[in-house]
Motif scaffolding. Structure first.
Motif, short mmCIF file in Angstrom:
data_model
loop_
_atom_site.label_atom_id
_atom_site.label_comp_id
_atom_site.label_asym_id
_atom_site.label_seq_id
_atom_site.Cartn_x
_atom_site.Cartn_y
_atom_site.Cartn_z
N MET A 165 0.82 -1.21 0.00
CA MET A 165 0.00 0.00 0.00
C MET A 165 0.86 1.26 0.00
SD MET A 165 -2.98 -1.09 -0.34
CE MET A 165 -3.89 0.42 -0.14
N PHE A 166 2.02 1.20 0.62
CA PHE A 166 2.89 2.36 0.71
C PHE A 166 3.58 2.67 -0.62
CE2 PHE A 166 6.92 4.43 2.07
CZ PHE A 166 6.37 5.57 2.64
N ILE A 167 4.09 1.63 -1.31
CA ILE A 167 4.87 1.89 -2.52
C ILE A 167 4.18 1.40 -3.80
CG2 ILE A 167 7.04 1.82 -1.29
CD1 ILE A 167 7.55 -0.94 -2.56
N GLY A 168 3.02 0.77 -3.68
CA GLY A 168 2.32 0.26 -4.86
C GLY A 168 1.98 1.38 -5.83
N GLY A 169 2.34 1.22 -7.08
CA GLY A 169 2.07 2.23 -8.08
C GLY A 169 3.16 3.27 -8.22
N LEU A 170 4.05 3.35 -7.26
CA LEU A 170 5.14 4.33 -7.34
C LEU A 170 6.37 3.76 -8.04
CD1 LEU A 170 4.95 5.84 -3.73
CD2 LEU A 170 4.02 6.79 -5.85
N VAL A 171 6.51 2.44 -7.97
CA VAL A 171 7.68 1.77 -8.56
C VAL A 171 7.19 0.68 -9.50
CG1 VAL A 171 9.18 2.27 -6.58
CG2 VAL A 171 7.87 0.16 -6.61
N GLU A 172 8.11 0.10 -10.23
CA GLU A 172 7.79 -1.01 -11.12
C GLU A 172 7.29 -2.21 -10.30
OE1 GLU A 172 8.02 -1.12 -14.52
OE2 GLU A 172 8.52 1.01 -14.49
N PRO A 173 6.41 -3.03 -10.87
CA PRO A 173 5.91 -4.20 -10.13
C PRO A 173 7.02 -5.15 -9.67
CG PRO A 173 4.54 -3.79 -12.03
CD PRO A 173 5.70 -2.85 -12.13
N GLN A 174 8.05 -5.33 -10.49
CA GLN A 174 9.15 -6.22 -10.10
C GLN A 174 9.91 -5.63 -8.90
OE1 GLN A 174 12.00 -6.99 -13.17
NE2 GLN A 174 13.01 -8.61 -12.01
N THR A 175 10.14 -4.34 -8.92
CA THR A 175 10.81 -3.67 -7.79
C THR A 175 9.96 -3.76 -6.54
OG1 THR A 175 11.80 -2.12 -9.37
CG2 THR A 175 11.88 -1.52 -7.03
N GLU A 176 8.67 -3.60 -6.68
CA GLU A 176 7.76 -3.71 -5.54
C GLU A 176 7.84 -5.11 -4.92
OE1 GLU A 176 3.00 -3.43 -4.50
OE2 GLU A 176 3.69 -2.93 -6.51
N THR A 177 7.86 -6.13 -5.76
CA THR A 177 7.96 -7.50 -5.27
C THR A 177 9.26 -7.73 -4.51
OG1 THR A 177 6.61 -8.27 -7.13
CG2 THR A 177 7.89 -9.94 -5.96
N ILE A 178 10.35 -7.20 -5.03
CA ILE A 178 11.64 -7.34 -4.37
C ILE A 178 11.64 -6.64 -3.01
CG2 ILE A 178 14.09 -6.70 -4.49
CD1 ILE A 178 13.84 -7.12 -7.57
N ILE A 179 11.07 -5.45 -2.96
CA ILE A 179 11.03 -4.69 -1.70
C ILE A 179 10.12 -5.39 -0.69
CG2 ILE A 179 10.31 -2.52 -0.64
CD1 ILE A 179 11.23 -1.15 -3.26
N ILE A 180 8.97 -5.88 -1.12
CA ILE A 180 8.07 -6.59 -0.21
C ILE A 180 8.75 -7.84 0.33
CG2 ILE A 180 5.93 -7.94 -0.10
CD1 ILE A 180 4.70 -5.88 -2.03
N THR A 181 9.45 -8.56 -0.52
CA THR A 181 10.18 -9.76 -0.08
C THR A 181 11.24 -9.40 0.95
OG1 THR A 181 9.81 -10.79 -2.24
CG2 THR A 181 11.54 -11.73 -0.85
N ALA A 182 11.99 -8.34 0.70
CA ALA A 182 13.03 -7.92 1.64
C ALA A 182 12.43 -7.50 2.99
CB ALA A 182 13.84 -6.77 1.04
N VAL A 183 11.34 -6.75 2.96
CA VAL A 183 10.69 -6.31 4.20
C VAL A 183 10.16 -7.52 4.98
CG1 VAL A 183 8.67 -5.09 5.10
CG2 VAL A 183 10.14 -4.00 3.40
N CYS A 184 9.55 -8.45 4.28
CA CYS A 184 9.01 -9.64 4.95
C CYS A 184 10.12 -10.51 5.53
CB CYS A 184 8.14 -10.45 3.99
SG CYS A 184 6.57 -9.64 3.63
N LEU A 185 11.24 -10.62 4.83
CA LEU A 185 12.37 -11.40 5.37
C LEU A 185 12.96 -10.73 6.60
CD1 LEU A 185 14.19 -12.56 2.11
CD2 LEU A 185 12.93 -13.98 3.75
N LEU A 186 13.08 -9.42 6.57
CA LEU A 186 13.57 -8.70 7.75
C LEU A 186 12.61 -8.86 8.93
CD1 LEU A 186 14.92 -5.41 6.14
CD2 LEU A 186 16.26 -7.17 7.31
N ALA A 187 11.33 -8.75 8.67
CA ALA A 187 10.33 -8.91 9.73
C ALA A 187 10.37 -10.33 10.29
CB ALA A 187 8.95 -8.59 9.20
N ALA A 188 10.50 -11.32 9.42
CA ALA A 188 10.56 -12.71 9.87
C ALA A 188 11.81 -12.95 10.72
CB ALA A 188 10.54 -13.66 8.68
N GLY A 189 12.92 -12.36 10.32
CA GLY A 189 14.15 -12.50 11.11
C GLY A 189 14.02 -11.85 12.48
#
Length: 64
Positions: free
Chosen positions: A24-48
């Motif tokens: 919701m924060f970055i959706g539409g502001l960046v490319e879909p592939q970049t959004e997926t990478i950022i969401i994955t990184a945030v989720c991995l950090l949160a899981a850690g």
């Protein structure tokens, strides 16, 4: 065993919220592939972070 179940449910809910809020924060502001990478990184950090906190609680309870 009961702790692991409770922490797993809480972690799944938390990671879902982290992923959705990032979308919701970055959706539409960046490319879909970049959004997926950022969401994955945030989720991995949160899981850690959640894994570390659960490990610390379990370690503290066993030492008492």
């Amino acid at each position: 065993m009961k702790e692991i179940f409770i922490y797993s449910i809480a972690a799944i809910a938390g990671i879902t919220v982290f992923g959705y809020s990032t979308h919701m924060f970055i959706g539409g502001l960046v490319e879909p592939q970049t959004e997926t990478i950022i969401i994955t990184a945030v989720c991995l950090l949160a899981a850690g972070a959640m894994a570390f906190m659960a490990w610390d609680v379990i370690k503290t309870r066993r030492s008492d």
